[in-house]
Design a protein around this motif. Sequence first.
Motif, short mmCIF file in Angstrom:
data_model
loop_
_atom_site.label_atom_id
_atom_site.label_comp_id
_atom_site.label_asym_id
_atom_site.label_seq_id
_atom_site.Cartn_x
_atom_site.Cartn_y
_atom_site.Cartn_z
N ASP A 1 14.87 4.47 -6.97
CA ASP A 1 15.97 3.56 -6.68
C ASP A 1 16.78 4.02 -5.47
OD1 ASP A 1 15.36 1.77 -8.70
OD2 ASP A 1 16.74 2.68 -10.15
N ASP A 2 17.01 5.32 -5.36
CA ASP A 2 17.73 5.86 -4.20
C ASP A 2 16.97 5.58 -2.91
OD1 ASP A 2 19.72 6.81 -5.86
OD2 ASP A 2 19.05 8.90 -5.79
N TYR A 3 15.66 5.84 -2.93
CA TYR A 3 14.84 5.59 -1.74
C TYR A 3 14.88 4.11 -1.35
CZ TYR A 3 10.83 4.72 1.21
OH TYR A 3 10.03 4.29 2.23
N LEU A 4 14.65 3.25 -2.32
CA LEU A 4 14.62 1.81 -2.04
C LEU A 4 15.97 1.29 -1.55
CD1 LEU A 4 12.35 0.63 -4.98
CD2 LEU A 4 11.74 0.79 -2.56
N ALA A 5 17.05 1.81 -2.11
CA ALA A 5 18.39 1.39 -1.68
C ALA A 5 18.63 1.74 -0.21
CB ALA A 5 19.45 2.03 -2.56
N ARG A 6 18.05 2.84 0.25
CA ARG A 6 18.21 3.25 1.65
C ARG A 6 17.41 2.39 2.63
NH1 ARG A 6 17.21 8.35 -0.60
NH2 ARG A 6 15.25 8.49 0.56
N THR A 7 16.54 1.53 2.12
CA THR A 7 15.73 0.69 3.01
C THR A 7 16.46 -0.59 3.43
OG1 THR A 7 14.58 -0.46 1.20
CG2 THR A 7 13.58 1.58 2.04
N GLY A 8 17.66 -0.79 2.94
CA GLY A 8 18.49 -1.92 3.37
C GLY A 8 17.88 -3.27 3.06
N ALA A 9 17.80 -4.10 4.09
CA ALA A 9 17.32 -5.48 3.91
C ALA A 9 15.87 -5.55 3.47
CB ALA A 9 17.50 -6.25 5.22
N GLU B 1 14.58 -3.78 1.08
CA GLU B 1 14.48 -3.36 -0.32
C GLU B 1 13.74 -4.36 -1.21
OE1 GLU B 1 17.19 -1.86 -4.10
OE2 GLU B 1 18.18 -2.30 -2.19
N PRO B 2 14.06 -5.67 -1.18
CA PRO B 2 13.35 -6.60 -2.07
C PRO B 2 11.84 -6.63 -1.81
CG PRO B 2 15.31 -7.65 -1.17
CD PRO B 2 15.14 -6.36 -0.45
N GLU B 3 11.44 -6.55 -0.54
CA GLU B 3 10.02 -6.56 -0.21
C GLU B 3 9.33 -5.30 -0.73
OE1 GLU B 3 11.01 -7.05 3.89
OE2 GLU B 3 10.00 -9.00 3.96
N LEU B 4 9.99 -4.16 -0.54
CA LEU B 4 9.40 -2.90 -1.01
C LEU B 4 9.33 -2.84 -2.53
CD1 LEU B 4 10.82 -0.30 1.52
CD2 LEU B 4 8.55 -1.30 1.44
N ARG B 5 10.35 -3.37 -3.20
CA ARG B 5 10.31 -3.41 -4.67
C ARG B 5 9.14 -4.28 -5.14
NH1 ARG B 5 14.06 -0.93 -7.53
NH2 ARG B 5 16.02 -0.37 -6.53
N ALA B 6 8.95 -5.42 -4.50
CA ALA B 6 7.85 -6.31 -4.87
C ALA B 6 6.50 -5.63 -4.62
CB ALA B 6 7.95 -7.62 -4.11
N LEU B 7 6.37 -4.97 -3.48
CA LEU B 7 5.12 -4.27 -3.19
C LEU B 7 4.89 -3.10 -4.13
CD1 LEU B 7 4.92 -4.29 0.69
CD2 LEU B 7 3.23 -5.20 -0.90
N ASP B 8 5.96 -2.40 -4.47
CA ASP B 8 5.85 -1.31 -5.44
C ASP B 8 5.27 -1.84 -6.76
OD1 ASP B 8 6.51 1.38 -6.64
OD2 ASP B 8 7.93 0.14 -7.78
N ALA B 9 5.75 -2.98 -7.20
CA ALA B 9 5.25 -3.59 -8.44
C ALA B 9 3.77 -3.97 -8.30
CB ALA B 9 6.09 -4.81 -8.82
N VAL B 10 3.38 -4.48 -7.15
CA VAL B 10 1.98 -4.85 -6.92
C VAL B 10 1.09 -3.62 -6.97
CG1 VAL B 10 0.35 -5.71 -5.18
CG2 VAL B 10 2.46 -6.97 -5.63
N VAL B 11 1.52 -2.55 -6.30
CA VAL B 11 0.71 -1.33 -6.29
C VAL B 11 0.59 -0.75 -7.69
CG1 VAL B 11 0.53 1.05 -5.43
CG2 VAL B 11 1.28 -0.78 -3.89
#
Length: 142
Positions: free
Chosen positions: A9-17, A19-29
């Motif tokens: 969560d800390d890493y993803l929060a630092r990705t700014g705008a 974040e939603p794309e990375l969270r979605a990709l994280d779920a896919v992986v």
Amino acid sequence: MSLDSTALDDYLARTGAREPELRALDAVVRSSAPSFEPVLTEGMGTSLLGYGLMPYQTKSMKEPSEWPVVALAARKNYVSLYISAVQDGEYVAVRYADRLGKVDVGKSCIRFKRLDDLNLDTVREILADLERRSLAGEKLYG
């Protein structure tokens, strides 16, 4: 070694705008290749969210290291999805480039501006195949 949810969560929060794309990709992986444990690592000039550490050594390296088979990185103008694997002597990203959508593909890197530009069905197919190959003991790197 699994990445705890707080560090993720800390890493993803630092990705700014991004974040939603990375969270979605994280779920896919995670759903497509559940045996690939997530880790945070440094490489390609940034912090990466990696999956599936495997032994890795270039000719110039004195000692082997570990590198993720799959990694995600937020960039200023795009997201990078790294797939560090080969199949029949060809980089996997290049092999599937024509099926990945509106993306820019390098040897191991798939770059896109919006998640909608990436064909997630093809990504799921690639990830499931990589997991199958990894679990069978196949060396994924060249």
